[in-house]
Write a protein that holds these residues in place. Structure first.
Motif, PDB file in Angstrom:
ATOM      1  N   CYS A 178       0.957  -1.170   0.094  1.00  0.00           N
ATOM      2  CA  CYS A 178      -0.105  -0.037  -0.049  1.00  0.00           C
ATOM      3  C   CYS A 178       0.769   1.116   0.031  1.00  0.00           C
ATOM      4  CB  CYS A 178      -0.880  -0.027   1.291  1.00  0.00           C
ATOM      5  SG  CYS A 178      -1.844   1.555   1.536  1.00  0.00           S
ATOM      6  N   VAL A 179       0.646   2.167  -1.115  1.00  0.00           N
ATOM      7  CA  VAL A 179       1.179   3.487  -0.828  1.00  0.00           C
ATOM      8  C   VAL A 179      -0.068   4.428  -0.794  1.00  0.00           C
ATOM      9  CG1 VAL A 179       2.619   5.062  -2.368  1.00  0.00           C
ATOM     10  CG2 VAL A 179       3.101   2.610  -2.383  1.00  0.00           C
ATOM     11  N   SER A 180       0.048   5.448  -0.013  1.00  0.00           N
ATOM     12  CA  SER A 180      -0.909   6.309   0.387  1.00  0.00           C
ATOM     13  C   SER A 180      -1.122   7.405  -0.673  1.00  0.00           C
ATOM     14  CB  SER A 180      -0.835   7.078   1.639  1.00  0.00           C
ATOM     15  OG  SER A 180      -1.711   8.375   1.836  1.00  0.00           O
ATOM     16  N   ASP A 181      -2.372   7.659  -1.084  1.00  0.00           N
ATOM     17  CA  ASP A 181      -2.476   8.859  -2.209  1.00  0.00           C
ATOM     18  C   ASP A 181      -2.399  10.175  -1.667  1.00  0.00           C
ATOM     19  OD1 ASP A 181      -4.902   9.035  -0.854  1.00  0.00           O
ATOM     20  OD2 ASP A 181      -6.197   8.736  -2.548  1.00  0.00           O
ATOM     21  N   ASP A 182      -2.198  10.454  -0.111  1.00  0.00           N
ATOM     22  CA  ASP A 182      -1.884  11.821   0.387  1.00  0.00           C
ATOM     23  C   ASP A 182      -0.436  12.230   0.022  1.00  0.00           C
ATOM     24  OD1 ASP A 182      -1.500  13.784   2.178  1.00  0.00           O
ATOM     25  OD2 ASP A 182      -2.209  12.748   3.789  1.00  0.00           O
ATOM     26  N   PRO A 183      -0.606  13.543  -0.774  1.00  0.00           N
ATOM     27  CA  PRO A 183       0.817  13.949  -1.084  1.00  0.00           C
ATOM     28  C   PRO A 183       1.791  14.078  -0.125  1.00  0.00           C
ATOM     29  CG  PRO A 183      -1.242  15.437  -1.785  1.00  0.00           C
ATOM     30  CD  PRO A 183      -1.602  14.132  -1.032  1.00  0.00           C
ATOM     31  N   ASP A 184       1.322  14.243   1.208  1.00  0.00           N
ATOM     32  CA  ASP A 184       2.195  14.528   2.206  1.00  0.00           C
ATOM     33  C   ASP A 184       2.779  13.229   2.845  1.00  0.00           C
ATOM     34  OD1 ASP A 184       2.473  17.338   1.678  1.00  0.00           O
ATOM     35  OD2 ASP A 184       0.254  17.586   3.007  1.00  0.00           O
ATOM     36  N   TYR A 185       2.045  12.333   2.566  1.00  0.00           N
ATOM     37  CA  TYR A 185       2.197  11.126   3.294  1.00  0.00           C
ATOM     38  C   TYR A 185       3.213  10.371   2.585  1.00  0.00           C
ATOM     39  CZ  TYR A 185       1.440   7.886   7.263  1.00  0.00           C
ATOM     40  OH  TYR A 185       1.654   7.039   8.308  1.00  0.00           O
ATOM     41  N   VAL A 186       4.518   9.898   2.910  1.00  0.00           N
ATOM     42  CA  VAL A 186       5.422   9.446   1.736  1.00  0.00           C
ATOM     43  C   VAL A 186       5.726   7.812   2.522  1.00  0.00           C
ATOM     44  CG1 VAL A 186       6.637  11.247   1.213  1.00  0.00           C
ATOM     45  CG2 VAL A 186       7.611  10.266   3.161  1.00  0.00           C
ATOM     46  N   THR A 187       5.161   7.504   3.513  1.00  0.00           N
ATOM     47  CA  THR A 187       5.185   6.368   4.398  1.00  0.00           C
ATOM     48  C   THR A 187       4.264   5.542   3.847  1.00  0.00           C
ATOM     49  OG1 THR A 187       6.313   7.388   6.291  1.00  0.00           O
ATOM     50  CG2 THR A 187       5.421   5.013   6.372  1.00  0.00           C
ATOM     51  N   GLY A 188       4.730   4.099   3.393  1.00  0.00           N
ATOM     52  CA  GLY A 188       3.805   3.045   2.911  1.00  0.00           C
ATOM     53  C   GLY A 188       4.086   1.919   3.581  1.00  0.00           C
ATOM     54  N   TYR A 189       3.366   0.714   3.292  1.00  0.00           N
ATOM     55  CA  TYR A 189       3.503  -0.441   3.956  1.00  0.00           C
ATOM     56  C   TYR A 189       3.430  -1.844   3.087  1.00  0.00           C
ATOM     57  CZ  TYR A 189      -1.328  -1.240   4.403  1.00  0.00           C
ATOM     58  OH  TYR A 189      -2.834  -1.302   4.478  1.00  0.00           O
ATOM     59  N   VAL A 190       3.890  -2.908   3.553  1.00  0.00           N
ATOM     60  CA  VAL A 190       3.670  -4.268   2.921  1.00  0.00           C
ATOM     61  C   VAL A 190       3.271  -4.968   4.238  1.00  0.00           C
ATOM     62  CG1 VAL A 190       5.196  -4.322   0.955  1.00  0.00           C
ATOM     63  CG2 VAL A 190       5.964  -5.176   3.256  1.00  0.00           C
ATOM     64  N   ALA A 191       2.142  -5.792   4.157  1.00  0.00           N
ATOM     65  CA  ALA A 191       1.770  -6.726   5.126  1.00  0.00           C
ATOM     66  C   ALA A 191       1.329  -8.103   4.718  1.00  0.00           C
ATOM     67  CB  ALA A 191       0.608  -6.043   5.801  1.00  0.00           C
ATOM     68  N   THR A 192       1.605  -8.962   5.756  1.00  0.00           N
ATOM     69  CA  THR A 192       1.233 -10.527   5.535  1.00  0.00           C
ATOM     70  C   THR A 192       1.060 -11.007   6.904  1.00  0.00           C
ATOM     71  OG1 THR A 192       3.317 -11.742   5.612  1.00  0.00           O
ATOM     72  CG2 THR A 192       3.053 -10.584   3.628  1.00  0.00           C
ATOM     73  N   ARG A 193       0.341 -12.015   7.067  1.00  0.00           N
ATOM     74  CA  ARG A 193       0.119 -12.685   8.402  1.00  0.00           C
ATOM     75  C   ARG A 193       1.604 -13.042   8.772  1.00  0.00           C
ATOM     76  NH1 ARG A 193      -4.585 -14.880   6.490  1.00  0.00           N
ATOM     77  NH2 ARG A 193      -3.337 -16.531   5.488  1.00  0.00           N
ATOM     78  N   ASN A 194       2.603 -13.468   7.897  1.00  0.00           N
ATOM     79  CA  ASN A 194       3.905 -13.969   8.516  1.00  0.00           C
ATOM     80  C   ASN A 194       4.678 -12.878   8.998  1.00  0.00           C
ATOM     81  OD1 ASN A 194       2.749 -16.407   8.054  1.00  0.00           O
ATOM     82  ND2 ASN A 194       4.026 -16.700   5.848  1.00  0.00           N
ATOM     83  N   ILE A 195       4.782 -11.798   7.953  1.00  0.00           N
ATOM     84  CA  ILE A 195       6.110 -11.141   8.252  1.00  0.00           C
ATOM     85  C   ILE A 195       5.196  -9.766   9.085  1.00  0.00           C
ATOM     86  CG2 ILE A 195       7.440 -11.489   6.379  1.00  0.00           C
ATOM     87  CD1 ILE A 195       6.415  -8.947   4.936  1.00  0.00           C
ATOM     88  N   GLY A 196       3.910  -9.797   9.362  1.00  0.00           N
ATOM     89  CA  GLY A 196       3.425  -8.905   9.879  1.00  0.00           C
ATOM     90  C   GLY A 196       3.293  -7.355   9.133  1.00  0.00           C
ATOM     91  N   TYR A 197       3.021  -6.444   9.904  1.00  0.00           N
ATOM     92  CA  TYR A 197       2.956  -4.893   9.186  1.00  0.00           C
ATOM     93  C   TYR A 197       4.375  -4.143   9.118  1.00  0.00           C
ATOM     94  CZ  TYR A 197       0.834  -0.420   8.571  1.00  0.00           C
ATOM     95  OH  TYR A 197       0.744   0.990   8.204  1.00  0.00           O
ATOM     96  N   ARG A 198       4.670  -3.956   7.858  1.00  0.00           N
ATOM     97  CA  ARG A 198       6.159  -3.301   7.658  1.00  0.00           C
ATOM     98  C   ARG A 198       5.907  -2.175   7.085  1.00  0.00           C
ATOM     99  NH1 ARG A 198      10.653  -7.032   7.897  1.00  0.00           N
ATOM    100  NH2 ARG A 198       9.814  -8.983   8.835  1.00  0.00           N
ATOM    101  N   ARG A 199       6.145  -1.140   8.217  1.00  0.00           N
ATOM    102  CA  ARG A 199       6.040   0.407   7.691  1.00  0.00           C
ATOM    103  C   ARG A 199       7.378   0.598   7.006  1.00  0.00           C
ATOM    104  NH1 ARG A 199       6.750   4.033  11.649  1.00  0.00           N
ATOM    105  NH2 ARG A 199       5.429   5.790  10.408  1.00  0.00           N
ATOM    106  N   ILE A 200       7.087   1.376   5.606  1.00  0.00           N
ATOM    107  CA  ILE A 200       8.326   1.571   4.925  1.00  0.00           C
ATOM    108  C   ILE A 200       8.210   3.077   5.021  1.00  0.00           C
ATOM    109  CG2 ILE A 200       9.502   1.406   2.580  1.00  0.00           C
ATOM    110  CD1 ILE A 200       8.114  -1.335   2.217  1.00  0.00           C
ATOM    111  N   THR A 201       9.478   3.810   5.795  1.00  0.00           N
ATOM    112  CA  THR A 201       9.174   5.299   5.995  1.00  0.00           C
ATOM    113  C   THR A 201       9.268   6.080   4.786  1.00  0.00           C
ATOM    114  OG1 THR A 201      11.747   5.465   6.401  1.00  0.00           O
ATOM    115  CG2 THR A 201      10.280   5.210   8.083  1.00  0.00           C
TER     116      THR A 201
END
Ligand code: PMP
Length: 636
Positions: A178-201
């Motif tokens: 997921c990559v946000s469509d908010d122009p000010d929000y540059v943080t996104g994430y990938v998530a799975t049950r195994n690796i959990g929620y990985r915030r990518i700054t």
């Protein structure tokens, strides 16, 4: 009544002319429903995307609710969008999704979709029934969102974890990006049950409105419908979402890191250099000797023995610090003596001493004008004037640089304002050009406006004996003649020379004067001594002028045209990186000439900014001109 959770779903959708503005959902106990409705209405009405013309709030009892444990959160620090996207791909590969390069290539297609793309993780077949709409994960909430509620605002972070938890637990879903469509929000994430929620700054450029999400599916086609049903219809409450406070520190730092990465990628990072020597035409940086062509100590007074002796004498006699603000215990004889000296030097009734020139500008403007008043300000005025304008609360109207007709026109627009203030640098700090003071004064008096000039770079420089623009033009005084002691006077501090009436007003109204400790006695005494040297040695001013003439002729001989009525000689370059490269080439050859970049000057107007001193030798100046021409590629 169906189900047994006892919880209610409250959904809000707001739109304007059918364009989606805001949407949210809460799942709350019955007693919290009224409060939630009002919070969501407030959120809809105060959305930055605009005021809605339609708000739909739906309250329902959704029946049985699935409770899920929040995915564990791990932050992946990245500093560029490329690095962020590469990290996302490698994390999902780690989680067993192999065709990540092709999946990332499809990401663009999600930008125009309202929901997510549902993709077979192995065959890359698209599975969403409606490709424009996509699949939308809805019907979910944080188990105690009422406790964490952000007064109608949006807690992006918690909402993202709730959503990712629901998606990761949907039957057949093996991962999400997921990559946000908010122009000010540059943080996104990938998530799975195994690796959990990985915030990518940092996963996208700041200011980029493109965003989207992909849900990756692995399973039988006939089960796709039940996956979509779970995502869109099954009410889910997520337990254990970290409270905002626990992640606030990390989020704050992410915001800073993201901004720094934007600064880096634009070639705008600044660092601090230590010079191991007093101000002067030469400096030691470590064991390297550099010719300094960037000091504001135009008359070489900062290290003058008479000036430094006055500073140490005052320290010994009056203490290192003044111990109070000017209106309490911080006024000592050196402060009063300096104010008198400044007033007599500039030919005004009175003078008011501030801790810095910056504070003089901010405090004076803020005292003189407020809401209901107007300031008309040159577009290239110094940052401290701009900050004073912003703090004042007055209407600020910017006129074209140096254009007195535009000033007159814009002042005439402000006849209805209670007070008008026209303000300009006397010599512009980045361009070195000079205000046409006589015309400025005429325009101000014709429009009944206060006139204010900032003589930071003209004191000690303009006029036969360095008294500034009034001496240079032989004209009258502006109402406010502001200056700094930190440039040609070799010390530190700011001042305003003006009538007794305005001086009294400033002492009672200028907040930076009232609420800050007065300058240390050493600084005041040093500036006082420097003024005396300047009065006794006007040849310094003349020598500085000769140096400027000589240097610009040396540049002209090498194909660089530069002129300046002051000590500041800007050499236009344009591109930020090219200016930086030229400055470092110059430093390699032993010359300290800074590249001036945004935000000090507009983007794309980067330049080398040479500032000359009366004590530069001709030899230094001609070899500097040679080195500059080489650095800019004018010579080979
Ligand atoms: N005005 C102008 C035009 C300046 O260039 C500066 C310093 N860069 C200031 C005000 C601020 O003066 P000080 O350094 O004394 O705060």
């Amino acid at each position: 009544m169906k189900g047994s959770s006892g919880l209610f779903s409250v959904k809000m959708r707001a739109s304007c002319s059918r364009r989606h503005i805001s949407g949210a959902e809460k799942i709350v106990p019955p007693h919290a429903v009224p409060h939630t409705v009002s919070q969501l209405a407030e959120r809809a009405l105060n959305h930055p995307k605009g005021v809605p013309d339609f708000i739909n709030i739906k309250i329902e009892n959704p029946g049985a609710i699935v409770r899920l444990e929040a995915l564990p959160v791990v932050t992946e620090r990245t500093s560029t969008p490329d690095e962020g996207l590469a990290r996302a791909a490698s994390l999902l590969k780690e989680a067993g999704v192999l065709r990540m390069d092709e999946i990332m290539a499809l990401f663009r297609e999600t930008y125009s979709m309202r929901g997510a793309m549902l993709l077979d993780a192995d065959t890359l077949e698209r599975l969403e029934p409606d490709r424009e709409r996509g699949v939308r994960a809805t019907c979910m909430d944080d188990s105690d969102s009422i406790l964490k509620g952000t007064a109608g605002g949006k807690n992006h972070y918690a909402e993202a974890i709730v959503l990712a938890t629901k998606v990761a637990n949907a039957p057949g879903i093996v991962g999400e990006i997921c990559v946000s469509d908010d122009p000010d929000y540059v943080t996104g994430y990938v998530a799975t049950r195994n690796i959990g929620y990985r915030r990518i700054t940092v996963i996208k450029e700041k200011g980029d409105p493109a965003g989207g999400r992909i849900f990756l599916y692995r399973g039988r086609r006939e089960d796709v419908a039940s996956t979509i049903r779970f995502l869109e219809k099954t009410p889910v409450v997520v337990e254990g979402v970290p409270v905002l406070g626990a992640v606030a520190e990390e989020r704050r730092m992410d915001g800073l890191a993201a901004e720094m990465s934007v600064i880096d990628s634009a070639g705008l990072r600044r660092g601090i250099r230590v010079l191991d020597s007093p101000a002067g035409p030469e400096a030691l940086a470590g064991c390297r000797r550099l010719a300094v062509l960037s000091s504001n100590d135009y008359l070489d007074l900062a290290r003058d023995p008479r000036v430094t002796a006055a500073a140490s004498g005052a320290s010994a006699k009056w203490g290192a610090g003044s111990g109070g603000s000017r209106l309490t215990t911080g006024t000592q004889p050196p402060h009063v003596a300096l104010e008198r000296h400044l007033a007599s030097f500039k030919g005004t009734d009175d003078a008011v001493l501030f801790a810095t020139g910056y504070m003089a500008n901010v405090g004076t403007i803020q005292a003189l004008v407020k809401k209901g008043d107007a300031i008309v300000s040159d577009e290239l005025n110094h940052a401290s004037i701009i900050d004073g304008c912003r703090l004042s609360g007055a209407d600020v109207i910017v006129y074209r640089h140096g254009d007195m007709d535009d000033l007159a026109r814009k002042l005439s627009f402000c006849r209805e304002h209670r007070r008008r203030l026209a303000v300009s640098d006397a010599v512009f700090s980045m361009d070195g050009d000079m205000l046409d003071l006589p015309r400025f004064l005429d325009v101000c008096s014709a429009n009944d406006a206060f006139s204010m000039i900032d003589e930071a770079h003209s004191t000690g420089v303009a006029g036969a004996t360095g008294r500034g623009l009034v001496e240079h033009f032989g004209c009258g005084h502006p109402d406010i003649l502001l200056g700094t002691l930190s440039k040609a006077l070799g010390s530190a501090g700011g001042f305003v020379c003006c009538s007794g009436e305005i001086a009294d007003f400033l002492r009672n109204r200028a907040r930076s004067f009232i609420f800050s400790t007065s300058p240390c006695p050493a600084a005041a005494a040093a500036a006082d001594a420097a003024l005396t040297v300047l009065e006794n040695e006007p040849w310094r001013v003349e020598k500085l002028r000769e140096n400027v003439g000589f240097f610009t002729r040396e540049l002209a001989r090498r194909g660089i045209s530069a002129k300046s009525p002051s000590a500041i000689v800007p050499i236009p370059v344009g591109d930020e990186r090219r200016a930086m490269a030229a400055a470092s080439a110059l430093e390699e050859s032993g010359f300290l000439v800074p590249a001036i970049r945004y935000p000090a000057v507009p983007m794309g107007a980067a330049r080398l900014r040479v500032a000359l001193m009366s004590s530069h030798t001709r030899e230094t100046l001609s070899s500097a001109a040679e080195a500059i021409a080489r650095a800019l590629g004018n010579l080979v």
